[in-house]
Design an enzyme around this catalytic site. Structure first.
Site: not given
Length: 162
Positions: A87, A89
């Protein structure tokens, strides 16, 4: 190897510096290696009674580094690791930590050793953590860089204060 071309600096006597280390808690083995490297650098540079503070993760490093800089430490070393996942992130945390730690250094005039590993894999992190068999010791390097910069800032201050 990413460490190619690193400067070969000799440890200097930093017994008169107040130094703090702020370290993330994620990835125990990697963080253990980074902290051990920082400890070796602090000992090699004769830093007396460094303060070590733990935080939950790399994202939390800047706010605690800022609090330590505000308390009058001559240098702060930030240690953490972010390993890429599936992701965005990774990009958010890496950017926030990098920008935040840079802001701490500039806003407070305190060198911040950047010992944050931003790796694609856990193997890359382990290879940079200063563990037995690691190719690099980023905890040591970040600490030595912060100490060298703190020494430079002290010399500049002495020069211009008379």
């Amino acid at each position: 190897m990413s460490g190619h071309g690193a400067p070969q600096a000799q440890p200097t006597d930093c017994h008169d510096l107040r130094v703090a280390v702020v370290a993330a808690s994620w990835h125990d083995v990697v963080m253990g290696g980074l902290l051990a490297g920082a400890d070796r650098a602090l000992a090699d540079h004769r830093v007396e009674a460094p303060v070590v503070v733990r935080v939950p993760g790399t994202f939390e490093l800047p706010v605690v580094a800022a609090a330590l800089a505000k308390e009058g430490f001559d240098a702060v070393v930030a240690l953490g690791v972010v390993i890429r996942g599936g992701t965005p992130h990774f990009e958010y945390v890496c950017s926030a930590a990098t920008d935040g730690l840079n802001r701490v250094a500039l806003d407070h005039g305190v060198p911040v050793g950047f010992g944050v590993l931003t790796c694609d894999t856990e193997e890359q992190a382990l290879d940079r953590a200063g563990l037995e068999g690691s190719a690099e010791d980023k905890g040591y390097e970040a600490t030595a860089a912060a100490l060298a910069t703190a020494g430079t800032l002290k010399r500049i201050k002495r020069h211009f204060q008379g």
